[in-house]
Design an enzyme around this catalytic site. Structure first.
Site, PDB file in Angstrom:
ATOM      1  N   GLU A 117       1.062 -57.614  48.537  1.00 22.48           N
ATOM      2  CA  GLU A 117       0.679 -57.206  49.888  1.00 22.48           C
ATOM      3  C   GLU A 117       1.908 -56.813  50.700  1.00 22.48           C
ATOM      4  O   GLU A 117       2.928 -57.493  50.643  1.00 22.48           O
ATOM      5  CB  GLU A 117      -0.046 -58.360  50.600  1.00 22.48           C
ATOM      6  CG  GLU A 117      -1.374 -58.715  49.965  1.00 22.48           C
ATOM      7  CD  GLU A 117      -2.124 -59.803  50.742  1.00 22.48           C
ATOM      8  OE1 GLU A 117      -1.696 -60.175  51.860  1.00 22.48           O
ATOM      9  OE2 GLU A 117      -3.150 -60.266  50.209  1.00 22.48           O
ATOM     10  N   ASP A 140      -5.810 -63.092  44.710  1.00 18.89           N
ATOM     11  CA  ASP A 140      -5.552 -64.416  45.284  1.00 18.89           C
ATOM     12  C   ASP A 140      -6.735 -64.857  46.151  1.00 18.89           C
ATOM     13  O   ASP A 140      -6.768 -65.979  46.646  1.00 18.89           O
ATOM     14  CB  ASP A 140      -4.215 -64.448  46.051  1.00 18.89           C
ATOM     15  CG  ASP A 140      -4.210 -63.561  47.277  1.00 18.89           C
ATOM     16  OD1 ASP A 140      -5.170 -62.786  47.476  1.00 18.89           O
ATOM     17  OD2 ASP A 140      -3.232 -63.622  48.053  1.00 18.89           O
ATOM     18  N   GLU A 147      -7.254 -52.105  52.825  1.00 18.85           N
ATOM     19  CA  GLU A 147      -8.289 -53.084  53.176  1.00 18.85           C
ATOM     20  C   GLU A 147      -8.601 -53.058  54.672  1.00 18.85           C
ATOM     21  O   GLU A 147      -7.684 -53.143  55.510  1.00 18.85           O
ATOM     22  CB  GLU A 147      -7.836 -54.493  52.751  1.00 18.85           C
ATOM     23  CG  GLU A 147      -8.874 -55.559  53.112  1.00 18.85           C
ATOM     24  CD  GLU A 147      -8.716 -56.882  52.383  1.00 18.85           C
ATOM     25  OE1 GLU A 147      -7.869 -56.978  51.468  1.00 18.85           O
ATOM     26  OE2 GLU A 147      -9.463 -57.818  52.740  1.00 18.85           O
TER      27      GLU A 147
HETATM   28  O1  KIV Z   1      -7.308 -61.024  46.491  1.00 20.30           O
HETATM   29  C1  KIV Z   1      -8.121 -60.102  46.363  1.00 20.30           C
HETATM   30  O2  KIV Z   1      -9.227 -60.269  45.852  1.00 20.30           O
HETATM   31  C2  KIV Z   1      -7.722 -58.787  46.851  1.00 20.30           C
HETATM   32  C3  KIV Z   1      -8.739 -57.695  46.819  1.00 20.30           C
HETATM   33  C4  KIV Z   1      -9.784 -57.948  47.793  1.00 20.30           C
HETATM   34  C5  KIV Z   1      -8.146 -56.356  46.976  1.00 20.30           C
HETATM   35  O3  KIV Z   1      -6.624 -58.606  47.254  1.00 20.30           O
END
Ligand code: KIV
Length: 294
Positions: free
Chosen positions: A126, A56, A193
């Site tokens: 998430e 996202d 992250e």
């Molecule tokens: O949205 C994204 O690109 C992510 C990655 C950075 C893990 O969640």
């Protein structure tokens, strides 16, 4: 006597599956990259990535939003479908956008759309303990799930900005509990992250599923970065954890400036870019009289 390696090498896989990613814990590191459309999918896949995530993050790097909160399910699906057409070998994972998994029913419905309409092979969402019911339901429906904890950008308002997480012993313990909860719920991999490397090590040791780091140091089972960051195509800000391997943004701009100069000065198009009449048609073509309409 032949010895079979305990952890099968992903690089040998013709097409990468979620169980193969899961089984590669502790073996050769898993290389992951985001991609957002057909051409970036082809490039990431062709470069040998094991996992391609339609993140996202596209809200920011492709659509120009301030954060990831305003990208919709339909916009994500549009990009997942396009990326799927370019990815043949890597495991294609679709990122569930903000509020697309707010209840178990909504999560099931949207995860299903990513698989059946988007042709993704897995979804990512998430959150830790709070999203265990959603992970359980999606996994029970047969859809592999990647979990994501630490700096979860969909919680940017609660964090007060894009800030590293897990920086106290208390916060580290909460992250370990989250990691173990999503593993028990059935996630086959876990993105970590922007957390201290010490916490990433504790979590990597605490779970049997592979951890995929982005800003979590060199101790995780794999790494992921954002395509536009790696290629130097997004300069609004560059997080500390990014390594830029090319300057495609600058190169593209230079190329377009050169094109603009060539157009203005008549150097483009050249002979090679021009179609010509077949020889046998030329005499008749030369006889054509053109009258301007008044
Ligand atoms: O949205 C994204 O690109 C992510 C990655 C950075 C893990 O969640």
């Amino acid at each position: 006597m032949s010895t079979t390696p305990l952890t099968p090498s992903l690089t040998k896989a013709k097409t990468v599956t979620a169980p193969q990613i899961q089984a590669s814990k502790g073996g050769e590191k898993i290389s992951c990259m985001t991609a957002y459309d057909y051409s970036s999918g082809i490039i990431a896949d062709g470069a040998g990535m094991d996992l391609v995530l339609v993140g996202d993050s596209l809200a920011m790097v492709v659509l120009g939003h301030e954060d990831t909160l305003s990208v919709t399910m339909d916009e994500m699906l549009h990009h997942v479908r396009a990326t799927a057409r370019g990815v043949e070998r890597a495991l294609l994972v679709a990122d569930m956008p903000f509020m697309s998994f707010s209840t178990v029913d909504i999560a099931l419905h949207n995860a299903g759309r990513f698989i059946s309409e988007g042709r993704a092979k897995a979804v990512k969402l998430e959150g830790g303990e709070a999203v265990v019911p959603q992970i359980e339901a999606i996994v029970t429906a047969g859809i592999p799930v990647v979990a994501h904890i630490g700096l979860t950008p969909q919680h940017v308002a609660r964090f007060g900005g894009f800030k590293a997480q897990g920086k106290s012993a208390e916060a580290a313990k909460a992250l370990i509990a989250d990691a173990q909860a999503v593993e028990a719920a059935g996630a086959f991999a876990l993105v970590l992250e922007a957390i201290p490397v010490e916490v990433a090590q504790l979590i990597t040791d605490a779970v049997d599923i592979p951890t995929i780091g982005i800003g979590a140091g060199n101790v995780t089972d794999g790494q992921i970065l954002v395509y536009h960051d790696v290629l130097g195509m997004f300069d609004r800000f560059t997080p500390k954890f990014v390594r830029t391997y090319a300057e495609l943004g600058k190169d593209a701009r230079n190329a377009l400036e050169q094109y603009g100069r060539d157009v203005r000065t008549g150097r483009f198009p050249g002979d090679k870019n021009t179609f010509y009449m077949p020889e046998d048609q030329l005499p008749q073509v030369r006889k054509i009289k053109v009258k301007k309409k008044k």
